[in-house]
Design a protein around this motif. Structure first.
Motif, PDB file in Angstrom:
ATOM      1  N   PHE A  11       0.820  -1.213   0.000  1.00 17.86           N
ATOM      2  CA  PHE A  11       0.000   0.000   0.000  1.00 17.86           C
ATOM      3  C   PHE A  11       0.860   1.272   0.000  1.00 17.86           C
ATOM      4  O   PHE A  11       0.394   2.346   0.375  1.00 17.86           O
ATOM      5  N   ASP A  12       2.137   1.128  -0.375  1.00 15.31           N
ATOM      6  CA  ASP A  12       3.050   2.280  -0.472  1.00 15.31           C
ATOM      7  C   ASP A  12       3.311   2.990   0.852  1.00 15.31           C
ATOM      8  O   ASP A  12       3.516   4.199   0.886  1.00 15.31           O
ATOM      9  N   LEU A  13       3.264   2.238   1.948  1.00 12.06           N
ATOM     10  CA  LEU A  13       3.631   2.809   3.239  1.00 12.06           C
ATOM     11  C   LEU A  13       5.049   2.376   3.585  1.00 12.06           C
ATOM     12  O   LEU A  13       5.475   1.287   3.208  1.00 12.06           O
ATOM     13  N   THR A  14       5.752   3.235   4.332  1.00 12.27           N
ATOM     14  CA  THR A  14       7.046   2.826   4.851  1.00 12.27           C
ATOM     15  C   THR A  14       6.845   2.257   6.263  1.00 12.27           C
ATOM     16  O   THR A  14       5.816   2.484   6.893  1.00 12.27           O
ATOM     17  N   VAL A  15       7.842   1.519   6.743  1.00 14.66           N
ATOM     18  CA  VAL A  15       7.710   0.838   8.031  1.00 14.66           C
ATOM     19  C   VAL A  15       8.846   1.230   8.983  1.00 14.66           C
ATOM     20  O   VAL A  15      10.017   1.177   8.623  1.00 14.66           O
ATOM     21  N   VAL A  16       8.445   1.618  10.184  1.00 18.95           N
ATOM     22  CA  VAL A  16       9.383   1.864  11.281  1.00 18.95           C
ATOM     23  C   VAL A  16       9.107   0.807  12.335  1.00 18.95           C
ATOM     24  O   VAL A  16       7.952   0.510  12.619  1.00 18.95           O
ATOM     25  N   VAL A  17      10.153   0.228  12.915  1.00 16.33           N
ATOM     26  CA  VAL A  17       9.927  -0.606  14.088  1.00 16.33           C
ATOM     27  C   VAL A  17      10.427   0.174  15.303  1.00 16.33           C
ATOM     28  O   VAL A  17      11.551   0.679  15.309  1.00 16.33           O
ATOM     29  N   GLU A  18       9.569   0.287  16.308  1.00 18.03           N
ATOM     30  CA  GLU A  18       9.881   1.040  17.525  1.00 18.03           C
ATOM     31  C   GLU A  18      10.553   0.150  18.551  1.00 18.03           C
ATOM     32  O   GLU A  18      10.340  -1.069  18.566  1.00 18.03           O
ATOM     33  N   GLY A  19      11.349   0.758  19.405  1.00 11.81           N
ATOM     34  CA  GLY A  19      11.886   0.045  20.568  1.00 11.81           C
ATOM     35  C   GLY A  19      13.046  -0.884  20.258  1.00 11.81           C
ATOM     36  O   GLY A  19      13.250  -1.877  20.953  1.00 11.81           O
ATOM     37  N   ILE A  20      13.830  -0.546  19.228  1.00  7.88           N
ATOM     38  CA  ILE A  20      14.997  -1.367  18.895  1.00  7.88           C
ATOM     39  C   ILE A  20      16.127  -1.050  19.891  1.00  7.88           C
ATOM     40  O   ILE A  20      16.570   0.086  19.994  1.00  7.88           O
ATOM     41  N   GLU A  21      16.544  -2.073  20.608  1.00 12.70           N
ATOM     42  CA  GLU A  21      17.554  -1.871  21.665  1.00 12.70           C
ATOM     43  C   GLU A  21      18.852  -2.618  21.403  1.00 12.70           C
ATOM     44  O   GLU A  21      19.869  -2.341  22.036  1.00 12.70           O
ATOM     45  N   THR A  22      18.831  -3.593  20.501  1.00  7.60           N
ATOM     46  CA  THR A  22      20.052  -4.367  20.242  1.00  7.60           C
ATOM     47  C   THR A  22      20.330  -4.460  18.743  1.00  7.60           C
ATOM     48  O   THR A  22      19.428  -4.333  17.909  1.00  7.60           O
ATOM     49  N   CYS A  23      21.617  -4.697  18.432  1.00  8.72           N
ATOM     50  CA  CYS A  23      22.015  -4.878  17.028  1.00  8.72           C
ATOM     51  C   CYS A  23      21.314  -6.080  16.415  1.00  8.72           C
ATOM     52  O   CYS A  23      20.927  -6.060  15.253  1.00  8.72           O
ATOM     53  N   THR A  24      21.148  -7.138  17.203  1.00  9.51           N
ATOM     54  CA  THR A  24      20.465  -8.340  16.713  1.00  9.51           C
ATOM     55  C   THR A  24      19.053  -7.997  16.251  1.00  9.51           C
ATOM     56  O   THR A  24      18.618  -8.428  15.175  1.00  9.51           O
ATOM     57  N   GLN A  25      18.353  -7.202  17.069  1.00  8.29           N
ATOM     58  CA  GLN A  25      16.991  -6.807  16.696  1.00  8.29           C
ATOM     59  C   GLN A  25      17.012  -5.961  15.424  1.00  8.29           C
ATOM     60  O   GLN A  25      16.172  -6.153  14.529  1.00  8.29           O
ATOM     61  N   ALA A  26      17.963  -5.047  15.310  1.00  6.86           N
ATOM     62  CA  ALA A  26      18.054  -4.183  14.129  1.00  6.86           C
ATOM     63  C   ALA A  26      18.303  -5.014  12.868  1.00  6.86           C
ATOM     64  O   ALA A  26      17.655  -4.820  11.841  1.00  6.86           O
ATOM     65  N   ASP A  27      19.253  -5.953  12.970  1.00  6.29           N
ATOM     66  CA  ASP A  27      19.558  -6.819  11.828  1.00  6.29           C
ATOM     67  C   ASP A  27      18.329  -7.627  11.418  1.00  6.29           C
ATOM     68  O   ASP A  27      18.022  -7.768  10.234  1.00  6.29           O
ATOM     69  N   GLU A  28      17.653  -8.146  12.431  1.00  9.63           N
ATOM     70  CA  GLU A  28      16.510  -9.021  12.184  1.00  9.63           C
ATOM     71  C   GLU A  28      15.364  -8.270  11.484  1.00  9.63           C
ATOM     72  O   GLU A  28      14.817  -8.755  10.500  1.00  9.63           O
ATOM     73  N   ILE A  29      15.040  -7.071  11.971  1.00 13.49           N
ATOM     74  CA  ILE A  29      13.918  -6.341  11.339  1.00 13.49           C
ATOM     75  C   ILE A  29      14.275  -5.873   9.931  1.00 13.49           C
ATOM     76  O   ILE A  29      13.414  -5.817   9.055  1.00 13.49           O
ATOM     77  N   ALA A  30      15.561  -5.576   9.706  1.00 13.51           N
ATOM     78  CA  ALA A  30      15.983  -5.195   8.351  1.00 13.51           C
ATOM     79  C   ALA A  30      15.780  -6.385   7.411  1.00 13.51           C
ATOM     80  O   ALA A  30      15.277  -6.238   6.298  1.00 13.51           O
ATOM     81  N   ARG A  31      16.148  -7.573   7.896  1.00 17.25           N
ATOM     82  CA  ARG A  31      16.003  -8.789   7.109  1.00 17.25           C
ATOM     83  C   ARG A  31      14.520  -9.065   6.806  1.00 17.25           C
ATOM     84  O   ARG A  31      14.169  -9.578   5.742  1.00 17.25           O
ATOM     85  N   LEU A  32      13.651  -8.697   7.735  1.00 17.02           N
ATOM     86  CA  LEU A  32      12.214  -8.956   7.574  1.00 17.02           C
ATOM     87  C   LEU A  32      11.523  -7.896   6.711  1.00 17.02           C
ATOM     88  O   LEU A  32      10.347  -8.010   6.405  1.00 17.02           O
ATOM     89  N   GLY A  33      12.264  -6.837   6.337  1.00 17.66           N
ATOM     90  CA  GLY A  33      11.711  -5.880   5.379  1.00 17.66           C
ATOM     91  C   GLY A  33      11.450  -4.477   5.900  1.00 17.66           C
ATOM     92  O   GLY A  33      10.984  -3.625   5.148  1.00 17.66           O
ATOM     93  N   ALA A  34      11.735  -4.213   7.179  1.00 18.85           N
ATOM     94  CA  ALA A  34      11.527  -2.851   7.693  1.00 18.85           C
ATOM     95  C   ALA A  34      12.650  -1.957   7.199  1.00 18.85           C
ATOM     96  O   ALA A  34      13.807  -2.374   7.155  1.00 18.85           O
ATOM     97  N   GLU A  35      12.329  -0.713   6.816  1.00 14.58           N
ATOM     98  CA  GLU A  35      13.405   0.175   6.365  1.00 14.58           C
ATOM     99  C   GLU A  35      13.880   1.160   7.423  1.00 14.58           C
ATOM    100  O   GLU A  35      14.972   1.692   7.302  1.00 14.58           O
ATOM    101  N   PHE A  36      13.055   1.375   8.459  1.00 14.41           N
ATOM    102  CA  PHE A  36      13.430   2.354   9.490  1.00 14.41           C
ATOM    103  C   PHE A  36      13.298   1.761  10.887  1.00 14.41           C
ATOM    104  O   PHE A  36      12.507   0.826  11.102  1.00 14.41           O
ATOM    105  N   ALA A  37      14.060   2.332  11.813  1.00 12.62           N
ATOM    106  CA  ALA A  37      13.994   1.878  13.196  1.00 12.62           C
ATOM    107  C   ALA A  37      14.163   3.043  14.148  1.00 12.62           C
ATOM    108  O   ALA A  37      14.744   4.081  13.803  1.00 12.62           O
TER     109      ALA A  37
END
Ligand code: C2E
Ligand code: MG
Ligand code: MG
Ligand code: MG
Length: 289
Positions: free
Chosen positions: A227-253
């Motif tokens: 639907f042409d929306l961008t995605v932010v994941v909130e509450g990223i506290e570790t590098c592992t979480q950042a890597d994981e959400i990037a892999r799952l398709g989120a572009e922002f954190a």
């Protein structure tokens, strides 16, 4: 014995209730006075592009400083301000102050401001306060993003949709905040004119260990992009979480990994460092909590 225990329990209960009422009244009165004297501040938390480490936006978060006690949590005073109706002028102040601040930043990140569902009850007033904020600050409307939560959408009112379209017509962006916590309906992503979805931090906390959370994040990302929306994941506290959400398709954190919410000076210091990259240095200014 049972009778006296019961009586004691009743006495205790009453006293606790009375204290509860007292502290609530005190808090209400203090909030009223603090607002009268404009004793509020906005802190800003960076939102980072995962691919580049670039700060693309900063979210304005309201702070109520109390002498000797740090800050009263917004989780405590925002609901009260909503019940008291104070959130309407306070929210208008936040929008205007955030626009003024962002217009003066030496970088061109967007500024995101939280808007309460209560503010949407008078759409003309809300739209007018946004227009005034943009006019007074001279901020490019495309740099202003308003965050709303799912609670705004449960009534499914035509007025809400109309107000959102008017805001979009001004050039302002709209984000759906805390997605996945409440009455999440994937239909909202298509029905309302959002430009961004912010996945709640409860998913970030589980993403490294829990397959279900991973599947949910991946699905929300795919759908949002559809639907042409961008995605932010909130509450990223570790590098592992950042890597994981990037892999799952989120572009922002957004989260403590990159920076905690910062006051004006802290934000300037953080963003004065050229070539920010992941993971960002921990914030130079931390908050009393
Ligand atoms: P929100 O809009 O979802 O803002 C994100 C909250 O998550 C902020 O809490 C932020 O400090 C916190 N946070 C960010 N990264 C992390 C992390 O890595 N770990 C953890 N544990 N927390 C993180 P904050 O500042 O206490 O604000 C709480 C809520 O109060 C906000 O949630 C928003 O719903 C509301 N709020 C704050 N300012 C305003 C405002 O100006 N107007 C309105 N209507 N609501 C506001
Ligand atoms: Mg928010
Ligand atoms: Mg949120
Ligand atoms: Mg929240």
């Amino acid at each position: 014995a049972a009778k006296s225990a019961g009586r004691n329990a009743a006495v205790l209960f009453t006293r606790e209730m009375a204290e509860g009422v007292h502290s609530r009244r005190t808090l209400e009165e203090n909030l009223r006075l603090a607002w009268r004297d404009r004793r509020f501040a906005l802190h800003y938390q960076p939102i980072v592009e995962l691919a580049s480490g670039r700060v693309v936006a900063c979210e304005a978060l309201m702070r109520w400083p109390v002498e000797g006690k740090g800050f009263v949590s917004p989780a405590e005073f925002i609901p009260l301000a909503e019940q008291m109706g104070l959130i309407v002028p306070m929210g208008a102040w936040a929008i205007r102050q955030a626009c003024l601040d962002a217009a003066a930043w030496p970088f061109d990140a967007d500024v995101a401001v939280n808007v309460s569902a209560i503010q949407f009850r008078d759409p003309d007033d809300l739209v007018r306060s946004v227009e005034i904020a943009l006019a007074d600050s001279g901020l490019d409307p495309a740099r202003l993003e308003l965050e709303v939560t799912e609670s705004l959408l449960i009534d499914d009112a035509d007025e809400t949709l109309a107000a959102m379209r008017r805001l979009r017509a001004l050039g302002v962006k709209l984000a759906l905040d805390d997605f996945g916590t409440g009455y999440a309906s994937i239909g909202y992503l298509a029905r309302y004119p959002f430009t961004k979805v912010k996945i709640d931090r409860s998913f970030a906390q589980l993403v490294a260990t829990d397959d279900t959370s991973r599947a949910i994040i991946e699905t929300i990302c795919a759908l949002a992009h559809r639907f042409d929306l961008t995605v932010v994941v909130e509450g990223i506290e570790t590098c592992t979480q950042a890597d994981e959400i990037a892999r799952l398709g989120a572009e922002f954190a957004q989260g403590y990994l990159f920076a905690k919410p910062l006051d004006g000076a802290g934000l300037q210091t953080l963003l004065a460092h050229p070539g920010l990259c992941l993971p960002l240095p921990s914030a130079p200014v931390t908050e009393a909590t």
